[in-house]
Write a protein that holds these residues in place. Sequence first.
Motif, mmCIF file in Angstrom:
data_model
loop_
_atom_site.group_PDB
_atom_site.id
_atom_site.type_symbol
_atom_site.label_atom_id
_atom_site.label_comp_id
_atom_site.label_asym_id
_atom_site.label_seq_id
_atom_site.Cartn_x
_atom_site.Cartn_y
_atom_site.Cartn_z
ATOM 1 N N GLN A 1 25.285 36.341 -11.152
ATOM 2 C CA GLN A 1 25.838 37.491 -12.195
ATOM 3 C C GLN A 1 27.158 38.108 -11.667
ATOM 4 N N VAL A 2 28.170 38.597 -12.470
ATOM 5 C CA VAL A 2 29.392 38.951 -11.952
ATOM 6 C C VAL A 2 29.966 40.057 -12.957
ATOM 7 N N ILE A 3 30.220 41.004 -12.091
ATOM 8 C CA ILE A 3 30.928 42.216 -12.830
ATOM 9 C C ILE A 3 32.425 42.464 -12.452
ATOM 10 N N ILE A 4 33.351 42.661 -13.139
ATOM 11 C CA ILE A 4 34.739 42.923 -13.102
ATOM 12 C C ILE A 4 34.899 44.220 -13.359
ATOM 13 N N VAL A 5 35.653 45.041 -12.633
ATOM 14 C CA VAL A 5 36.126 46.317 -12.804
ATOM 15 C C VAL A 5 37.658 46.409 -12.999
ATOM 16 N N GLU B 1 22.324 38.933 -1.323
ATOM 17 C CA GLU B 1 22.327 39.220 -2.675
ATOM 18 C C GLU B 1 23.430 39.763 -3.328
ATOM 19 N N LEU B 2 24.371 40.203 -2.327
ATOM 20 C CA LEU B 2 25.366 40.889 -2.990
ATOM 21 C C LEU B 2 26.911 40.849 -2.278
ATOM 22 N N ARG B 3 27.867 40.726 -3.174
ATOM 23 C CA ARG B 3 29.223 40.603 -2.538
ATOM 24 C C ARG B 3 30.012 41.734 -3.404
ATOM 25 N N LEU B 4 30.822 42.644 -2.578
ATOM 26 C CA LEU B 4 31.749 43.629 -3.038
ATOM 27 C C LEU B 4 33.189 43.147 -2.765
ATOM 28 N N ILE B 5 33.972 42.922 -3.709
ATOM 29 C CA ILE B 5 35.222 42.175 -3.426
ATOM 30 C C ILE B 5 36.294 43.032 -3.914
ATOM 31 N N ASP B 6 37.388 43.447 -3.092
ATOM 32 C CA ASP B 6 38.533 44.289 -3.445
ATOM 33 C C ASP B 6 39.590 43.005 -3.678
ATOM 34 N N ALA B 7 39.764 42.588 -4.831
ATOM 35 C CA ALA B 7 40.732 41.527 -5.436
ATOM 36 C C ALA B 7 42.112 41.982 -5.632
ATOM 37 N N TYR C 1 37.877 31.613 -8.516
ATOM 38 C CA TYR C 1 37.262 30.982 -7.306
ATOM 39 C C TYR C 1 35.896 31.932 -6.903
ATOM 40 N N GLN C 2 36.023 33.410 -7.241
ATOM 41 C CA GLN C 2 35.089 34.131 -6.621
ATOM 42 C C GLN C 2 33.538 33.992 -7.596
ATOM 43 N N VAL C 3 33.850 33.899 -8.922
ATOM 44 C CA VAL C 3 32.750 34.200 -9.838
ATOM 45 C C VAL C 3 31.933 32.651 -10.035
ATOM 46 N N LEU D 1 24.688 38.793 -6.870
ATOM 47 C CA LEU D 1 25.659 39.689 -7.833
ATOM 48 C C LEU D 1 26.903 39.804 -6.951
ATOM 49 N N VAL D 2 28.151 39.507 -7.664
ATOM 50 C CA VAL D 2 29.501 39.642 -7.198
ATOM 51 C C VAL D 2 29.979 40.680 -8.091
#
Length: 266
Positions: free
Chosen positions: A57-61, A35-41, A50-52, A2-3
């Motif tokens: 699974q990807v979540i964008i906020v 299993e998890l990456r949390l990214i400040d884009a 490139y990250q997704v 999950l990203v």
Amino acid sequence: MLVVIGCGNLARSDDGIGVEVVRRLIGRFGAQNSELRLIDAGTAGMDVMYQVRGAAQVIIVDACRSGSDAGAVFRLPGSEAQTPAEPGFTQHGLRWDHALYAGGKMFGADFLRNIEVFLVEAQSLDFGIGLSPAVEHGAQQVTEEISTLIRTREAVVSPDVWLQNGRLHLTSAAYDRYMDGCSIAALLARDEAWLLLPLRAGAGGLQIKLRNARGDRVIEAQEFFRAQGLEDSAQLRSVCLHHAPDQGAWRIELADAAISPAHAIA
């Protein structure tokens, strides 16, 4: 994996909500594990493409301006959030919604299939630090919803851990994820579940033995499983592991166990 990607500009008031949510999640879960990456884009939209790619699974906020009440939360699939970019766009000026559109064109429809977007209605995008009260409430809601999703994913049915002939088998990947490099483990029966506890060298317990050159491991636990009413020939094809940080263990829920019934001791 999950990203979760937070987008926005912390110097533009409510525009920083995506980054703020990711920072709060990092405080709870850490920036990355297997299993998890949390990214400040930030505002680097092209980085999103490139990250997704390749993530399960990807979540964008991010913040949005739709005319709704400030702090309103919208949750939509990536296919509905993509925006065609103007011809001749450059990577420098590409927003994440443009990146989703470009990624779909470059990599096909599957690129967008597992992407979900949380948008929070902004009250102010003026220069300034901090979220407005209404958007702060939205940030709390999104943080809690994503936290719940992360915790739910931690309860995974893993084909990399199985029971056979009184031995608990772990692939190399499962050992790295669940056992944290430990050479000793304990198995305990608690409240309709088994607890698998990694232990450091020198502690009493069950030895985690190396099975092969790939790094797969095995825990000899015939006596434990016999005490639970299972014959040595019982097979549990995969187990559902729930992280129990308060107990320093992984819970194996018996209700989730796919044990061959013919091998249970009457």
